[in-house]
Design an enzyme around this catalytic site. Structure first.
Site, mmCIF file in Angstrom:
data_model
loop_
_atom_site.group_PDB
_atom_site.id
_atom_site.type_symbol
_atom_site.label_atom_id
_atom_site.label_comp_id
_atom_site.label_asym_id
_atom_site.label_seq_id
_atom_site.Cartn_x
_atom_site.Cartn_y
_atom_site.Cartn_z
ATOM 1 N N GLU A 95 -71.999 8.350 -30.012
ATOM 2 C CA GLU A 95 -72.321 9.464 -30.928
ATOM 3 C C GLU A 95 -73.940 9.678 -30.320
ATOM 4 O O GLU A 95 -74.714 9.197 -30.279
ATOM 5 C CB GLU A 95 -72.715 8.785 -32.222
ATOM 6 C CG GLU A 95 -72.622 9.926 -33.367
ATOM 7 C CD GLU A 95 -72.453 8.977 -34.832
ATOM 8 O OE1 GLU A 95 -71.839 8.099 -34.842
ATOM 9 O OE2 GLU A 95 -73.147 9.374 -35.679
ATOM 10 N N CYS A 108 -80.947 12.729 -30.152
ATOM 11 C CA CYS A 108 -81.073 11.526 -30.303
ATOM 12 C C CYS A 108 -79.756 10.704 -29.322
ATOM 13 O O CYS A 108 -78.934 11.257 -29.637
ATOM 14 C CB CYS A 108 -80.462 11.262 -31.758
ATOM 15 S SG CYS A 108 -80.473 9.443 -32.237
ATOM 16 N N CYS A 115 -73.666 -2.336 -30.801
ATOM 17 C CA CYS A 115 -74.884 -3.013 -30.618
ATOM 18 C C CYS A 115 -74.947 -4.197 -31.199
ATOM 19 O O CYS A 115 -73.851 -4.680 -32.037
ATOM 20 C CB CYS A 115 -76.105 -2.181 -31.782
ATOM 21 S SG CYS A 115 -77.769 -2.895 -31.774
ATOM 22 N N CYS A 119 -78.416 -5.638 -37.498
ATOM 23 C CA CYS A 119 -79.293 -5.414 -38.590
ATOM 24 C C CYS A 119 -78.270 -4.898 -39.936
ATOM 25 O O CYS A 119 -77.298 -4.251 -39.670
ATOM 26 C CB CYS A 119 -80.133 -3.830 -38.165
ATOM 27 S SG CYS A 119 -81.452 -4.347 -37.215
ATOM 28 N N CYS A 122 -77.071 -1.236 -40.825
ATOM 29 C CA CYS A 122 -76.950 -0.270 -40.021
ATOM 30 C C CYS A 122 -75.364 -0.172 -39.440
ATOM 31 O O CYS A 122 -74.968 -1.262 -39.369
ATOM 32 C CB CYS A 122 -77.814 -0.730 -38.495
ATOM 33 S SG CYS A 122 -77.392 0.503 -37.213
ATOM 34 N N GLU A 163 -79.508 -0.975 -28.663
ATOM 35 C CA GLU A 163 -80.883 -1.548 -28.527
ATOM 36 C C GLU A 163 -81.285 -1.234 -27.354
ATOM 37 O O GLU A 163 -81.055 -1.772 -26.122
ATOM 38 C CB GLU A 163 -81.196 -2.854 -29.080
ATOM 39 C CG GLU A 163 -82.464 -3.495 -28.811
ATOM 40 C CD GLU A 163 -83.839 -2.843 -29.182
ATOM 41 O OE1 GLU A 163 -83.812 -2.458 -30.501
ATOM 42 O OE2 GLU A 163 -84.685 -2.754 -28.515
ATOM 43 N N CYS A 336 -76.014 7.355 -39.604
ATOM 44 C CA CYS A 336 -76.363 7.120 -38.166
ATOM 45 C C CYS A 336 -74.885 6.165 -37.703
ATOM 46 O O CYS A 336 -75.216 5.005 -38.581
ATOM 47 C CB CYS A 336 -77.509 6.408 -37.917
ATOM 48 S SG CYS A 336 -78.695 6.600 -39.070
HETATM 49 N N1 SAH Z 1 -82.092 -0.310 -31.938
HETATM 50 C C1 SAH Z 1 -83.099 0.500 -32.110
HETATM 51 C C2 SAH Z 1 -82.787 2.013 -31.724
HETATM 52 C C3 SAH Z 1 -81.584 2.470 -32.590
HETATM 53 S S1 SAH Z 1 -81.749 2.503 -34.346
HETATM 54 C C4 SAH Z 1 -84.088 0.185 -33.206
HETATM 55 O O1 SAH Z 1 -83.738 -0.762 -34.176
HETATM 56 O O2 SAH Z 1 -85.008 0.727 -33.572
HETATM 57 C C5 SAH Z 1 -82.747 3.963 -34.866
HETATM 58 C C6 SAH Z 1 -83.626 3.860 -36.395
HETATM 59 O O3 SAH Z 1 -82.310 4.074 -37.463
HETATM 60 C C7 SAH Z 1 -83.947 2.292 -36.362
HETATM 61 O O4 SAH Z 1 -85.139 2.442 -36.915
HETATM 62 C C8 SAH Z 1 -82.877 1.665 -37.220
HETATM 63 O O5 SAH Z 1 -83.327 0.753 -37.769
HETATM 64 C C9 SAH Z 1 -82.638 2.971 -38.215
HETATM 65 N N2 SAH Z 1 -81.545 2.773 -38.973
HETATM 66 C C10 SAH Z 1 -80.221 2.032 -38.680
HETATM 67 N N3 SAH Z 1 -79.474 2.270 -39.543
HETATM 68 C C11 SAH Z 1 -79.947 2.931 -40.754
HETATM 69 C C12 SAH Z 1 -79.817 3.311 -42.072
HETATM 70 N N4 SAH Z 1 -78.362 3.117 -42.430
HETATM 71 N N5 SAH Z 1 -80.518 4.256 -42.696
HETATM 72 C C13 SAH Z 1 -81.859 4.426 -41.987
HETATM 73 N N6 SAH Z 1 -82.187 4.064 -41.103
HETATM 74 C C14 SAH Z 1 -81.271 3.269 -40.348
#
Ligand code: SAH
Length: 346
Positions: A95, A108, A115, A119, A122, A163, A336
């Site tokens: 995406e 983006c 990934c 988290c 996410c 990541e 996202c």
């Molecule tokens: N892996 C990297 C970059 C990709 S995620 C990282 O963790 O930074 C980009 C951003 O979106 C990160 O800050 C992540 O924590 C955030 N993110 C992921 N899922 C989310 C959600 N459901 N709501 C808000 N931010 C989210």
């Protein structure tokens, strides 16, 4: 024997020069090819009309031009934000998002299909990682969207799925190729790399001598809360992480952005805001708050607007610059990574 074709789009100019040299061609051919790939951004050897037909045919045999195939596009009626689903050569789906700001168009970019960081809030990580993307595949997201939009892309954020520091070499290659004056010529100051905080790799990054912005996904003021929502926090504890951030700013003189997604009842209390303010005291940094995007597979809910506002004020009271991220494209917003998931479920 089947020999894998070399992907020319992921090669530096110096590597291309070696490559054409080995084919017995003159060195200046490399620059011509590089121009086609990264400035004119074509996708087949046949279009390289200043190369002889014979040379083009030989390239066809030994080399390839990596790319992405658009499979779906959603355009926001509110603000022009566009979400794209692209297929990679092996069929993996990623995406990418286009965001239009007054100061320019930003993409983006996804760095991996899926990934493996885990988290809890996410959507991208639910089924783990399929594979890392090559530099050419990351560039192709930018080039394809630029072509579709018909206007220049002036910035990228590595905040799609994946990541970036878990795909380190390819991401470094991507940044340098995108920055190349012979190609897209995007300024490094218009690039943001976002990480969940892989400490060792952050030290490597500090040594790269780049002008990019580093964003660190913090999402909590202490290890206890952070470990509940980010499994990577166990191997990358806060004290060492914040030390790495300070070392990074000392070395690069670049301000770090801390990302903080506010999750109702998890990390959004007044106490959390005050503790965050204390933790970041004196750092060259900026806090970016975002109400968490709800993900249907996860049972977290986002903080309400008043809570987000209050949280921002409390962090600001510690003299830390804090902004609340504006939500773009909310009418097309499956949070996202969810567009990809929905597509894959079908
Ligand atoms: N892996 C990297 C970059 C990709 S995620 C990282 O963790 O930074 C980009 C951003 O979106 C990160 O800050 C992540 O924590 C955030 N993110 C992921 N899922 C989310 C959600 N459901 N709501 C808000 N931010 C989210």
């Amino acid at each position: 024997m089947i020999v894998a074709k070399t992907d020319l789009k992921s090669m530096s100019l110096a590597e291309l020069q070696l490559f054409v040299g080995e084919m017995g061609e003159a060195k200046f051919r490399a620059k011509q090819i590089f121009n086609w790939l990264h400035q004119k951004q074509i996708s087949s050897f046949q279009e390289m009309t200043n190369l002889s037909e014979k040379f083009r045919a030989r390239l066809e045999e030994t080399a390839k031009i990596s790319g992405v195939q658009m499979v779906e596009k959603l355009v926001s009626k509110e603000d022009g934000t566009r979400k794209y689903l692209f297929a990679l050569e092996n069929g993996s789906i990623i995406e990418s998002v286009l965001m239009q700001y007054d100061y320019g168009n930003t993409v983006c970019v996804s760095t991996q299909a899926g990934c493996r960081m885990g988290c809890r809030f996410c959507a991208s990580t639910i089924d783990g990682v399929e594979r890392s993307l090559t530099a050419g595949e990351m560039l192709s997201q930018v080039y394809a969207i630029q072509k579709d939009l018909g206007a220049r892309i002036s910035g990228v954020v590595l905040m799609g799925s994946g990541e970036p520091l878990d795909n380190y070499e390819n991401v470094m290659r991507f940044i340098r190729l995108l920055n190349s004056p012979e190609g897209q010529n995007m300024g490094q100051r218009h690039m943001t790399l976002s990480t969940c905080g892989l400490i060792e790799k952050m030290y490597d990054l500090a040594e790269e001598n780049l002008q990019i912005t580093l964003a660190v996904s913090l999402h909590a003021p202490n290890d206890e809360i952070r470990q509940q929502i980010m499994p990577v926090a166990k191997a990358n504890p806060m004290d060492r992480l914040l030390r790495a951030c300070m070392d990074y700013t000392d070395k690069t003189k670049r301000r770090i952005t801390f990302e903080y997604a506010l999750i109702h009842g998890v990390n959004d209390s007044d106490a959390c805001a005050r503790e965050l303010g204390r933790q970041l005291q004196g750092m060259l940094c900026h806090v970016n708050l975002i109400p968490m995007n709800p993900v249907k597979e996860r049972n977290f809910t986002k903080s309400n607007t008043a809570r987000v506002q209050r949280f921002a004020e409390l962090v600001q009271q510690s003299n830390i610059e804090t902004t609340i991220r504006r939500r773009l494209g909310s009418d097309i917003d499956a949070a996202c990574g969810q567009l990809r998931r929905r597509y894959m479920e079908k």
